[in-house]
Each structure stands twice: as structure tokens, then as C-alpha cells.
Design a protein around this motif. Structure first.
Motif, PDB file in Angstrom:
ATOM      1  N   ALA A  49       0.826  -1.209   0.000  1.00 46.01           N
ATOM      2  CA  ALA A  49       0.000   0.000   0.000  1.00 46.01           C
ATOM      3  C   ALA A  49       0.862   1.261   0.000  1.00 46.01           C
ATOM      4  O   ALA A  49       0.580   2.214  -0.731  1.00 46.01           O
ATOM      5  CB  ALA A  49      -0.951  -0.010   1.191  1.00 46.01           C
ATOM      6  N   LEU A  53       1.380   4.175  -3.034  1.00 41.95           N
ATOM      7  CA  LEU A  53       1.251   5.618  -2.780  1.00 41.95           C
ATOM      8  C   LEU A  53       2.495   6.365  -3.236  1.00 41.95           C
ATOM      9  O   LEU A  53       2.408   7.400  -3.906  1.00 41.95           O
ATOM     10  CB  LEU A  53       1.018   5.882  -1.291  1.00 41.95           C
ATOM     11  N   TRP A  57       0.340   6.030  -7.661  1.00 42.79           N
ATOM     12  CA  TRP A  57      -0.915   5.425  -8.097  1.00 42.79           C
ATOM     13  C   TRP A  57      -2.072   6.190  -7.459  1.00 42.79           C
ATOM     14  O   TRP A  57      -2.026   6.529  -6.282  1.00 42.79           O
ATOM     15  CB  TRP A  57      -0.982   3.955  -7.685  1.00 42.79           C
ATOM     16  N   VAL A  59      -5.181   6.793  -5.479  1.00 38.29           N
ATOM     17  CA  VAL A  59      -5.753   6.002  -4.387  1.00 38.29           C
ATOM     18  C   VAL A  59      -7.222   6.368  -4.193  1.00 38.29           C
ATOM     19  O   VAL A  59      -7.582   7.543  -4.176  1.00 38.29           O
ATOM     20  CB  VAL A  59      -4.940   6.178  -3.080  1.00 38.29           C
ATOM     21  N   ARG A  60      -8.063   5.345  -4.089  1.00 39.10           N
ATOM     22  CA  ARG A  60      -9.498   5.547  -3.849  1.00 39.10           C
ATOM     23  C   ARG A  60      -9.829   5.343  -2.370  1.00 39.10           C
ATOM     24  O   ARG A  60     -10.500   6.159  -1.768  1.00 39.10           O
ATOM     25  CB  ARG A  60     -10.277   4.556  -4.715  1.00 39.10           C
ATOM     26  N   TYR A  61      -9.377   4.199  -1.810  1.00 33.68           N
ATOM     27  CA  TYR A  61      -9.629   3.870  -0.401  1.00 33.68           C
ATOM     28  C   TYR A  61      -8.332   3.396   0.244  1.00 33.68           C
ATOM     29  O   TYR A  61      -7.512   2.745  -0.415  1.00 33.68           O
ATOM     30  CB  TYR A  61     -10.625   2.708  -0.251  1.00 33.68           C
ATOM     31  N   LEU A  62      -8.202   3.665   1.526  1.00 28.12           N
ATOM     32  CA  LEU A  62      -7.129   3.077   2.323  1.00 28.12           C
ATOM     33  C   LEU A  62      -7.787   2.597   3.611  1.00 28.12           C
ATOM     34  O   LEU A  62      -8.286   3.410   4.389  1.00 28.12           O
ATOM     35  CB  LEU A  62      -6.023   4.082   2.617  1.00 28.12           C
ATOM     36  N   ALA A  81      -2.708   9.564   1.718  1.00 24.86           N
ATOM     37  CA  ALA A  81      -3.876   9.152   0.938  1.00 24.86           C
ATOM     38  C   ALA A  81      -5.030  10.145   1.113  1.00 24.86           C
ATOM     39  O   ALA A  81      -5.698  10.512   0.148  1.00 24.86           O
ATOM     40  CB  ALA A  81      -4.304   7.749   1.345  1.00 24.86           C
ATOM     41  N   ALA A  86      -8.435  10.389  -0.945  1.00 33.22           N
ATOM     42  CA  ALA A  86      -8.932   9.046  -0.635  1.00 33.22           C
ATOM     43  C   ALA A  86      -9.866   9.056   0.563  1.00 33.22           C
ATOM     44  O   ALA A  86      -9.783   9.924   1.435  1.00 33.22           O
ATOM     45  CB  ALA A  86      -7.763   8.109  -0.341  1.00 33.22           C
ATOM     46  N   GLY A 110      -5.156  -1.084   0.446  1.00 29.55           N
ATOM     47  CA  GLY A 110      -5.388   0.085  -0.394  1.00 29.55           C
ATOM     48  C   GLY A 110      -6.076  -0.297  -1.690  1.00 29.55           C
ATOM     49  O   GLY A 110      -5.857  -1.381  -2.218  1.00 29.55           O
ATOM     50  N   TYR A 112      -6.534   1.187  -5.528  1.00 32.29           N
ATOM     51  CA  TYR A 112      -5.869   2.139  -6.418  1.00 32.29           C
ATOM     52  C   TYR A 112      -6.409   2.031  -7.836  1.00 32.29           C
ATOM     53  O   TYR A 112      -6.935   0.994  -8.248  1.00 32.29           O
ATOM     54  CB  TYR A 112      -4.361   1.865  -6.449  1.00 32.29           C
TER      55      TYR A 112
END
Length: 133
Positions: A49, A53, A57, A59-62, A81, A86, A110, A112
Motif C-alpha cells: 500500500a 502511494l 498510483w 488512491v481511492r480507499y485506504l 492518501a 482518498a 489500499g 488504487y
């Protein structure tokens, strides 16, 4: 690259396996068609993850498990993030286990954006690592 400013991410606590975001991540982990349709991929574990980062890349969710909340590297990844827009998910161990494929639940997961290129457009000398689908 867009000229509009990036939005700042947010933090959400999730405790239910039936949460739509948890279901989305489970689908990305378990089924290639979900990854293909959404243009997203999952990186399981703190190292992967944070590497994603650092490599830029999108990132949508972490998702952070309980252990990550006390880990300085995980906290730095979450701050990075969040600054990139994110949604940071604070989850319990049971929810983290449901989202991952590994035997032991990961501390961080994560989600991505994929970067796909035609084979002809790739310069093999431009990077030492490539992933083929």
C-alpha cells in the motif's frame, strides 16, 4: 492532468461486513471482472500500500485495521492518501479479514486506479518493474 483542485479525503469508521464499500473491496479482491470493470486494483499489506502511494498510483480507499492506528508508517500513509482525496476506512479485525485474501488479516489495504498501456507504448528501459494482465 486536470486543473481542478484535488478534494481532500475523509475518514469513515466501518464495522459491518455488509457495508457497500466493504462489498466493493471484497469484489475487487475476489473477481477479476470487478477489477476490469472498475479500473481499480487492491494492494494488501502495509508495504504494498505504501509502495503504491509512493509510486503515484491514484488512491481511492485506504483501509486501516486496529494495529495500523498506532503504526507511524501506516498513519503517514493514511495522511498522504487523505491529502490525495482518498476515503480512509477505519475497520475492525473482522471487517479487515473479510476484505483480504491472505491467511492473516493485513494491517492496511489500499484500493488504487489501474494504469493500463498498450504493449507497443511501453519502453522496457523506462522501469525495472512491469505487471502484465
Amino acid at each position: 492532468m486536470s486543473d481542478k483542485p484535488k478534494r481532500i479525503g475523509s475518514v469513515k469508521q466501518i464495522t459491518s461486513h455488509s457495508n457497500p464499500i466493504v462489498k466493493e473491496i471484497k469484489g475487487l479482491v475476489s473477481q477479476r471482472k470487478h477489477r476490469t470493470q472498475s479500473g481499480l486494483f487492491v494492494a494488501e499489506g502495509l508495504k504494498l500500500a505504501t509502495d503504491a502511494l509512493e509510486a503515484g498510483w491514484g488512491v481511492r480507499y485506504l483501509a486501516l485495521g486496529p494495529e495500523a492506528r498506532e503504526n507511524p508508517i501506516a498513519q503517514k500513509a493514511a495522511a498522504t492518501a487523505k491529502a490525495q482525496g482518498a476515503l480512509i476506512l477505519e475497520v475492525n479485525t473482522a471487517v479487515m479479514s473479510a476484505m483480504t485474501r491472505k491467511d492473516n488479516p493485513q494491517m492496511v489495504v489500499g484500493v488504487y486506479e489501474q494504469k493500463l498501456h498498450a504493449l507497443e507504448a511501453i519502453d522496457p528501459a523506462s522501469s525495472s518493474v512491469w505487471v502484465a494482465l
